[in-house]
Scaffold this active site. Sequence first.
Site, PDB file in Angstrom:
ATOM      1  N   ASP A 169       0.837  -1.196   0.000  1.00  0.00           N
ATOM      2  CA  ASP A 169       0.000   0.000   0.000  1.00  0.00           C
ATOM      3  C   ASP A 169       0.875   1.250   0.000  1.00  0.00           C
ATOM      4  O   ASP A 169       2.034   1.218   0.409  1.00  0.00           O
ATOM      5  CB  ASP A 169      -0.902  -0.009   1.230  1.00  0.00           C
ATOM      6  CG  ASP A 169      -2.151   0.828   1.056  1.00  0.00           C
ATOM      7  OD1 ASP A 169      -2.252   1.571   0.065  1.00  0.00           O
ATOM      8  OD2 ASP A 169      -3.038   0.742   1.913  1.00  0.00           O
ATOM      9  N   TYR A 170       0.300   2.325  -0.451  1.00  0.00           N
ATOM     10  CA  TYR A 170       1.018   3.595  -0.551  1.00  0.00           C
ATOM     11  C   TYR A 170       0.937   4.367   0.750  1.00  0.00           C
ATOM     12  O   TYR A 170       0.131   4.094   1.603  1.00  0.00           O
ATOM     13  CB  TYR A 170       0.411   4.453  -1.668  1.00  0.00           C
ATOM     14  CG  TYR A 170       0.461   3.796  -3.000  1.00  0.00           C
ATOM     15  CD1 TYR A 170       1.666   3.715  -3.692  1.00  0.00           C
ATOM     16  CD2 TYR A 170      -0.667   3.240  -3.571  1.00  0.00           C
ATOM     17  CE1 TYR A 170       1.728   3.103  -4.926  1.00  0.00           C
ATOM     18  CE2 TYR A 170      -0.614   2.626  -4.806  1.00  0.00           C
ATOM     19  CZ  TYR A 170       0.595   2.565  -5.479  1.00  0.00           C
ATOM     20  OH  TYR A 170       0.666   1.959  -6.689  1.00  0.00           O
TER      21      TYR A 170
END
Length: 177
Positions: A169-170
């Site tokens: 995930d960012y």
Amino acid sequence: TSFETCFYPCEPIVAATWNVDLTGEQGRLVGNEALYANMSGWHAPAMNLHRSQFGGRLFEYYSEDPVLGGKITAAVIREAQKKGLNCNIKHFVLNNQDTGRGSVSVVVDEQTMRELYLKTFEIAIEEGGAHGLMTYYSFLGGVSLIHNYALLVDLVRKQWGFEGIIMHDYGPEGITQ
């Protein structure tokens, strides 16, 4: 250029229809929008279980039932990917909160993991043919999900036969892990 898209009902409303064909139609429409916008990737559908009414992403996850959530997700993925849109399902696995999720270490037995928490992802990969899988910031038994060989290689790659991309995930939490 700007692109305006359709707004679809949130995932719990979609799952409440129990209509896999209708959900597949939604996937087809999302795929059409992606063609129009010249987009090739979609960080969706999201698909953890509803385990508490206080979950930070319940609007983004289909159901408290792993089979229903998996079947609905698989239908969306199949139809969207027919249009060339690469679906990256998320947030693998056990994402039950949003606040402080980079410091959560979940402890759960293998049977519960397989029967509940992993089942939706398994169905989405095996029946839906998802091209991507996104992990998130938490830990399973003290091991970061992005570094969890038992889950990402032994289970997802070897047992389920997943050949797509696995990404993290960012955001700033992902950078510090």
